[in-house]
Design a protein around this motif. Structure first.
Motif, PDB file in Angstrom:
ATOM      1  N   ASN A 146      41.152  44.290  34.762  1.00  0.00           N
ATOM      2  CA  ASN A 146      42.403  44.823  35.294  1.00  0.00           C
ATOM      3  C   ASN A 146      42.977  45.928  34.409  1.00  0.00           C
ATOM      4  O   ASN A 146      44.128  46.328  34.568  1.00  0.00           O
ATOM      5  CB  ASN A 146      43.428  43.697  35.461  1.00  0.00           C
ATOM      6  CG  ASN A 146      43.628  42.906  34.168  1.00  0.00           C
ATOM      7  OD1 ASN A 146      43.138  43.305  33.102  1.00  0.00           O
ATOM      8  ND2 ASN A 146      44.344  41.795  34.262  1.00  0.00           N
ATOM      9  N   ASP A 147      42.178  46.410  33.463  1.00  0.00           N
ATOM     10  CA  ASP A 147      42.597  47.491  32.568  1.00  0.00           C
ATOM     11  C   ASP A 147      42.486  48.823  33.313  1.00  0.00           C
ATOM     12  O   ASP A 147      41.399  49.198  33.766  1.00  0.00           O
ATOM     13  CB  ASP A 147      41.704  47.499  31.326  1.00  0.00           C
ATOM     14  CG  ASP A 147      42.172  48.504  30.278  1.00  0.00           C
ATOM     15  OD1 ASP A 147      43.045  49.340  30.594  1.00  0.00           O
ATOM     16  OD2 ASP A 147      41.658  48.451  29.143  1.00  0.00           O
ATOM     17  N   PRO A 148      43.579  49.578  33.456  1.00  0.00           N
ATOM     18  CA  PRO A 148      43.493  50.863  34.176  1.00  0.00           C
ATOM     19  C   PRO A 148      42.603  51.885  33.472  1.00  0.00           C
ATOM     20  O   PRO A 148      42.122  52.826  34.108  1.00  0.00           O
ATOM     21  CB  PRO A 148      44.952  51.330  34.237  1.00  0.00           C
ATOM     22  CG  PRO A 148      45.639  50.610  33.125  1.00  0.00           C
ATOM     23  CD  PRO A 148      44.956  49.289  33.002  1.00  0.00           C
ATOM     24  N   ASP A 149      42.379  51.700  32.159  1.00  0.00           N
ATOM     25  CA  ASP A 149      41.525  52.631  31.413  1.00  0.00           C
ATOM     26  C   ASP A 149      40.106  52.087  31.241  1.00  0.00           C
ATOM     27  O   ASP A 149      39.359  52.548  30.371  1.00  0.00           O
ATOM     28  CB  ASP A 149      42.134  52.901  30.025  1.00  0.00           C
ATOM     29  CG  ASP A 149      43.512  53.552  30.117  1.00  0.00           C
ATOM     30  OD1 ASP A 149      43.711  54.358  31.045  1.00  0.00           O
ATOM     31  OD2 ASP A 149      44.379  53.230  29.282  1.00  0.00           O
ATOM     32  N   PHE A 150      39.748  51.113  32.058  1.00  0.00           N
ATOM     33  CA  PHE A 150      38.451  50.453  31.888  1.00  0.00           C
ATOM     34  C   PHE A 150      37.290  51.440  32.022  1.00  0.00           C
ATOM     35  O   PHE A 150      36.357  51.433  31.220  1.00  0.00           O
ATOM     36  CB  PHE A 150      38.299  49.332  32.918  1.00  0.00           C
ATOM     37  CG  PHE A 150      36.934  48.714  32.941  1.00  0.00           C
ATOM     38  CD1 PHE A 150      36.544  47.808  31.971  1.00  0.00           C
ATOM     39  CD2 PHE A 150      36.020  49.057  33.936  1.00  0.00           C
ATOM     40  CE1 PHE A 150      35.278  47.247  31.983  1.00  0.00           C
ATOM     41  CE2 PHE A 150      34.754  48.499  33.956  1.00  0.00           C
ATOM     42  CZ  PHE A 150      34.378  47.591  32.979  1.00  0.00           C
ATOM     43  N   THR A 151      37.345  52.313  33.020  1.00  0.00           N
ATOM     44  CA  THR A 151      36.223  53.227  33.265  1.00  0.00           C
ATOM     45  C   THR A 151      36.009  54.167  32.086  1.00  0.00           C
ATOM     46  O   THR A 151      34.871  54.383  31.634  1.00  0.00           O
ATOM     47  CB  THR A 151      36.467  54.029  34.551  1.00  0.00           C
ATOM     48  OG1 THR A 151      36.619  53.123  35.654  1.00  0.00           O
ATOM     49  CG2 THR A 151      35.301  54.965  34.827  1.00  0.00           C
ATOM     50  N   THR A 200      38.676  35.081  36.160  1.00  0.00           N
ATOM     51  CA  THR A 200      39.798  35.792  35.563  1.00  0.00           C
ATOM     52  C   THR A 200      39.455  36.286  34.169  1.00  0.00           C
ATOM     53  O   THR A 200      38.491  35.847  33.549  1.00  0.00           O
ATOM     54  CB  THR A 200      41.017  34.868  35.475  1.00  0.00           C
ATOM     55  OG1 THR A 200      40.662  33.740  34.673  1.00  0.00           O
ATOM     56  CG2 THR A 200      41.433  34.388  36.847  1.00  0.00           C
ATOM     57  N   TYR A 201      40.289  37.187  33.663  1.00  0.00           N
ATOM     58  CA  TYR A 201      40.092  37.727  32.324  1.00  0.00           C
ATOM     59  C   TYR A 201      41.031  37.097  31.305  1.00  0.00           C
ATOM     60  O   TYR A 201      40.675  36.875  30.167  1.00  0.00           O
ATOM     61  CB  TYR A 201      40.321  39.244  32.337  1.00  0.00           C
ATOM     62  CG  TYR A 201      39.048  40.024  32.199  1.00  0.00           C
ATOM     63  CD1 TYR A 201      38.620  40.492  30.971  1.00  0.00           C
ATOM     64  CD2 TYR A 201      38.258  40.269  33.308  1.00  0.00           C
ATOM     65  CE1 TYR A 201      37.440  41.200  30.849  1.00  0.00           C
ATOM     66  CE2 TYR A 201      37.084  40.980  33.199  1.00  0.00           C
ATOM     67  CZ  TYR A 201      36.679  41.447  31.963  1.00  0.00           C
ATOM     68  OH  TYR A 201      35.512  42.144  31.849  1.00  0.00           O
TER      69      TYR A 201
END
Length: 222
Positions: A146-151, A200-201
């Motif tokens: 769910n991290d928006p900067d994951f990519t 889940t994380y």
């Protein structure tokens, strides 16, 4: 003479025990044996012997063939069988049950209590599920960040794998404890269609029960 030969041939070749027995009765009667003697030799009743002889006299060789019926009608209709499969594939918690998967015994109890059937055996439920391709299968799980900067972070890590620094080392650390490890479980599902459950994380949110946004399926009132 031809009739006697045909009867003898039937007694030698008939595979159906009912037809064989009737042919023997008629053949013995044609040879002059009285019904009481035939009944005694075949361990049957005199009424049975007389009924076979009378039927043969009226209908000929057609009377030797047994007339099998199709059996008793099904006590559980097709629509109910379909709903049994639908309910088996549902999460029991959607239906107010305090457990996450059905055993056959629990499914049977629910079907009776809810009024879908008046009585049914565990074996009948198992057979219905098997006939419709529903079996006890492992649930598949996966994780999604769910991290928006994951990519962006992933690309940087992969780039380090492909182009490690010449004067250093790439050290990878991952967290995979009991709260993060997926627990797939099992469920009743169609062949080739296992249930899929997102793991889940967060440690504080390791409970993988269906969230409040998921609604229970609409089941018909029996």
């Amino acid at each position: 003479m031809a009739e006697s030969q045909r009867l003898q041939r039937i007694t030698r070749t008939a595979k159906d025990p009912v037809k064989l027995r009737r042919a023997i009765v008629v053949l013995m009667s044609a040879q002059g044996q009285p019904p009481p003697d035939i009944a005694h030799l075949l361990k049957t009743s005199e009424n049975y012997v007389r009924d076979v002889i009378h039927a043969f006299n009226e209908r000929g060789f057609d009377a030797l063939d047994p007339k099998w019926s199709g059996g008793a009608p099904r006590q559980i209709d097709e629509q109910t069988r379909d709903w049994i499969c639908v309910i088996a594939r549902c999460d029991p918690r959607f239906l107010g049950k305090p457990f996450s998967c059905w055993s056959l015994a629990k499914l049977r109890d629910y079907l009776i209590d809810a009024g879908y059937v008046t009585a049914v055996s565990v074996e009948t439920i198992r057979r219905i599920l098997h006939e419709r391709g529903v079996s006890w299968r492992a649930t598949k799980t996966w994780k999604a960040s769910n991290d928006p900067d994951f990519t962006a972070k992933m690309r940087r890590i992969l780039d380090l794998y492909d182009h490690p620094p010449a004067d250093g080392r790439v050290i990878c650390v991952d967290e995979f404890g009991p709260h993060l490890q997926p627990r797939p479980g099992r469920a009743w599902r169609p062949h080739g269609q296992p249930a899929r459950l997102q793991a889940t994380y967060g440690r504080a949110a390791h409970d993988r029960r269906p969230g409040p946004g998921r609604r229970a399926p609409a089941l018909p009132h029996p």
